[in-house]
Design an enzyme around this catalytic site. Structure first.
Site, PDB file in Angstrom:
ATOM      1  N   ALA A 196       0.870  -1.174   0.000  1.00 55.47           N
ATOM      2  CA  ALA A 196       0.000   0.000   0.000  1.00 55.47           C
ATOM      3  C   ALA A 196       0.906   1.223   0.000  1.00 55.47           C
ATOM      4  O   ALA A 196       2.061   1.153   0.428  1.00 55.47           O
ATOM      5  CB  ALA A 196      -0.896   0.008   1.237  1.00 55.47           C
ATOM      6  N   CYS A 197       0.409   2.344  -0.474  1.00 54.39           N
ATOM      7  CA  CYS A 197       1.255   3.533  -0.594  1.00 54.39           C
ATOM      8  C   CYS A 197       1.843   3.897   0.768  1.00 54.39           C
ATOM      9  O   CYS A 197       1.271   3.592   1.818  1.00 54.39           O
ATOM     10  CB  CYS A 197       0.478   4.686  -1.212  1.00 54.39           C
ATOM     11  SG  CYS A 197      -0.434   5.700  -0.053  1.00 54.39           S
ATOM     12  N   LEU A 198       2.989   4.548   0.738  1.00 55.87           N
ATOM     13  CA  LEU A 198       3.720   4.841   1.966  1.00 55.87           C
ATOM     14  C   LEU A 198       2.954   5.736   2.931  1.00 55.87           C
ATOM     15  O   LEU A 198       3.237   5.746   4.132  1.00 55.87           O
ATOM     16  CB  LEU A 198       5.067   5.495   1.614  1.00 55.87           C
ATOM     17  CG  LEU A 198       6.040   4.615   0.813  1.00 55.87           C
ATOM     18  CD1 LEU A 198       7.303   5.394   0.478  1.00 55.87           C
ATOM     19  CD2 LEU A 198       6.386   3.336   1.576  1.00 55.87           C
ATOM     20  N   SER A 244       0.153   5.255   4.047  1.00 57.78           N
ATOM     21  CA  SER A 244      -0.614   4.414   4.970  1.00 57.78           C
ATOM     22  C   SER A 244       0.185   4.034   6.208  1.00 57.78           C
ATOM     23  O   SER A 244      -0.339   3.388   7.116  1.00 57.78           O
ATOM     24  CB  SER A 244      -1.077   3.141   4.251  1.00 57.78           C
ATOM     25  OG  SER A 244       0.039   2.327   3.907  1.00 57.78           O
TER      26      SER A 244
END
Length: 269
Positions: free
Chosen positions: A174-176, A178
């Protein structure tokens, strides 16, 4: 319905579209979606990947390799979520703000490529977590074929392996953004800290990792089966010393281990 029935359903639905732009992160879900779309639509498909500070370079390189391997047209767009109003404050609808900007840009690409539909890779299991990005999906008329086919994460991995996709056992990503508790400011520097810390763990042989940002504390999540690696004094000391160089005063191991959406556990919606 068997997993192969679901695959047939997926192919039929996508083929009926005629052409599509696929929001492609290079992850397990979007890789299967893109490959199936390419198989049934051929050159009527274009993959679109956003390059941003929340997306590690290793993920971008793998996305490029995937599309090059299959000869799929690949458009890379620039996206800086931190410039989106309110995003860096990390509100609970952060993912909506991000996806809203992303789909605005993919719509422009779709228009340039003369394709009518945009596809994204949410699966049936995603319905069980807090996903504010779904609002942006709905508002932009983006389609979620994997979810419509009721395909679960395990089934997507199975089909990916059957199709010979290298992504079949790729760790979830998941994108950083998060990695930050809601309300914790997101900055370019903090994103770089998280990226460097996670890359270190990957280089040390950890497979599924998250480094959660809690001020001067880094909370490490790894699969429980890999907890024993931290009993190795050399590995433990290296992680501690390198994390301190990165900027974390303290480093902690989450005893519950890796799980998706751990930053959502304190939400009351």
């Amino acid at each position: 319905m068997s997993v192969f029935d679901k695959l047939d359903f997926l192919k039929t639905n996508i083929k009926a579209l005629g052409s599509a732009a696929v929001a492609f992160s290079g992850g397990v879900d979007s890789s299967l979606l893109l490959k199936v779309a390419y198989d049934v639509l051929g050159n009527g498909v274009v993959a679109v990947t956003a390059h941003s500070s929340t997306y590690p370079e290793r993920e971008m390189n793998e996305a490029k390799e995937f599309t090059a391997n299959y000869g799929i047209k690949h458009r890379i767009i620039d996206s800086d979520e931190l410039e989106v109003k309110g995003f860096s404050d990390n509100p609970v609808n952060r993912c909506y703000l991000c996806k809203n900007e992303l789909y605005d840009k993919i719509q422009l690409v779709a228009k340039e490529e003369n394709v009518k539909y945009i596809l994204e890779g949410s699966n049936h299991d995603d319905l069980g977590d807090y996903r504010p990005g779904f609002q942006a999906v709905s508002e932009h008329g983006v389609l979620s074929p994997l979810k419509d086919a009721l395909l679960t994460k395990d089934e997507i991995r199975f089909l990916s392996k059957e199709m010979g996709l290298k992504s079949w056992d790729k760790p979830a990503f998941a994108c950083l953004s998060s990695r930050f508790p809601y309300g914790e400011k997101i900055t370019h520097q903090r994103l770089r800290m998280i990226d460097r810390a996670e890359q270190l763990l990957l280089d040390l042989g950890f497979k599924q990792v998250r480094v959660r940002f809690h001020g001067d504390i880094a909370r490490i999540e790894v699969g429980q089966e890999q907890f024993l690696k931290f009993t190795d004094n050399e590995i433990r000391e290296k992680v501690y010393s390198e994390f301190k160089k990165i900027g974390f005063m303290y480093t902690a191991l989450d005893l519950k281990g890796y799980r998706t959406g751990s930053m959502n556990e304190g939400l009351t919606l």
